[in-house]
Design an enzyme around this catalytic site. Sequence first.
Site, short mmCIF file in Angstrom:
data_model
loop_
_atom_site.label_atom_id
_atom_site.label_comp_id
_atom_site.label_asym_id
_atom_site.label_seq_id
_atom_site.Cartn_x
_atom_site.Cartn_y
_atom_site.Cartn_z
N LYS A 204 0.87 -1.19 0.00
CA LYS A 204 0.00 0.00 0.00
C LYS A 204 0.90 1.23 0.00
CE LYS A 204 -3.54 2.41 2.66
NZ LYS A 204 -4.52 2.30 3.74
N LYS A 257 -2.20 -1.41 -3.79
CA LYS A 257 -3.08 -0.25 -3.71
C LYS A 257 -2.25 1.02 -3.81
CE LYS A 257 -6.07 2.04 -0.48
NZ LYS A 257 -6.45 2.17 0.87
#
Length: 331
Positions: A204, A257
Site C-alpha cells: 500500500k 493499492k
Amino acid sequence: MDLTHRPRRLRQDRVRDLVSETTLEPTDFVAPVFVDATTDERIEIESMPGHERVPIDEAVDRVEEVLETGVEAVMLFGIPIAKDPEGTRAWADDGVVQEATRRIVAETDAYVITDVCLCEYTDHGHCGTLEEELRTDADDAHATCTVDNDATLESLEKIAVSHAAAGADMVAPSGMMDGMVGAIRGALDREGFENVPVMSYAAKYESAFYGPFRDAADGAPAFGDRRHYQMDPANAREAIREVALDVEEGADVLMVKPALPYLDVVSSLRREFDHPIAAYNVSGEYAMLHAAAEKGWLDVEETALESLLSIKRAGADLILTYFAEDVAARL
Ligand code: PBG
C-alpha cells in the site's frame, strides 16, 4: 503484397472474443460500502458520484443493492460515533462495522470483508497510536509524525477479532504496520477464527489518489502524512520484500493499492507469488474519470471498463472498485 503475418486477421468480428485473453466477471469485484454511525439518513459523497455513507439501519439495503448487480462481496468501512487518540471505537462490540456486519451476515448472502485500520477512529486520523512523545505536542507531531508500530499491533488484533466475532468472512488490515498480518493471524487463531482469511493491504503506497476516500470515511490525518508507514511510490523492489513478509506471516490474499498507477507492481507480484492478488482501484481513480466525464471529456463507462480490464490483465484476480456495481451491471 506478400505479408505472412497479419495480426488484423484475428481482430475481425466473431473471432475477437474467441482469442481475447482477459475477461471481467461481476464475481471479480469487491464493492466498498461506507457505514456511518453518525447519521440516520444516507449522505452522498460529493467527490465519489453514486456513492453514499449509509446509516447502520440501511447497511443491509445498501448491500442488497450491490448483490443485485451480480457482485457478491463487499468491503465495509465505518465512520464511528466518536473518535479518540487510540481509536477505541474500532474494536467496540457495538461499533459501527461490528453492528453492520452482524446485520449483513444475518440477512444477506454477501461475502463480508472488513477494513481493519484505525484512521477513521483516531481523532488525529493516523492509522494507529502515536509514539508517546508525539501524543501531546501537535507541532512536533506535524514534523515527524510516527505511529507506534508495536502498540498499534495490539489494537489491530482486537479489531480483527471483534470483526470476526461479528461474523466477518474476511479481514483486511490496511494500516501498513510491520508484523500486522502475523499479529492478526495469531489473534484470530487463538480466538477460534482460524478459518477467517486475511487479505493484506500488502503493498500500500503513500498515495495522493486516496483524497476522495478521506472525505468519504473522514480519515484524513489531522497533521503530517502517512509516509512513515505507507510505501514510497518510488519503490517497486521493496514491494516484493514487503509482500514476502506478509506471505510468511500467513496472508491469504495480497493486495496492491492503488491499482492503475501501480500495475507494474501488480504484474511483478503476480509472477513472484502464487497467492491470489487483489488490486484496489481507489477513490481518486474513480473520481478522476467521473470528473472528466462531467466535463464531457471522457466516457466514464468505457474508461471504467478499460481500467478494470487493464488491472485484470496486469494480473489481479480480484479488484476492489467503486465501479463494481456499474460495470457488473453492464457485463
Ligand atoms: C485506511 C484506508 C484508506 C483507503 C482504504 N483503507 C485510506 C488511507 O490509507 O489513507 C483508501 C481507499 C481509497 O482511496 O479508495 N483505512
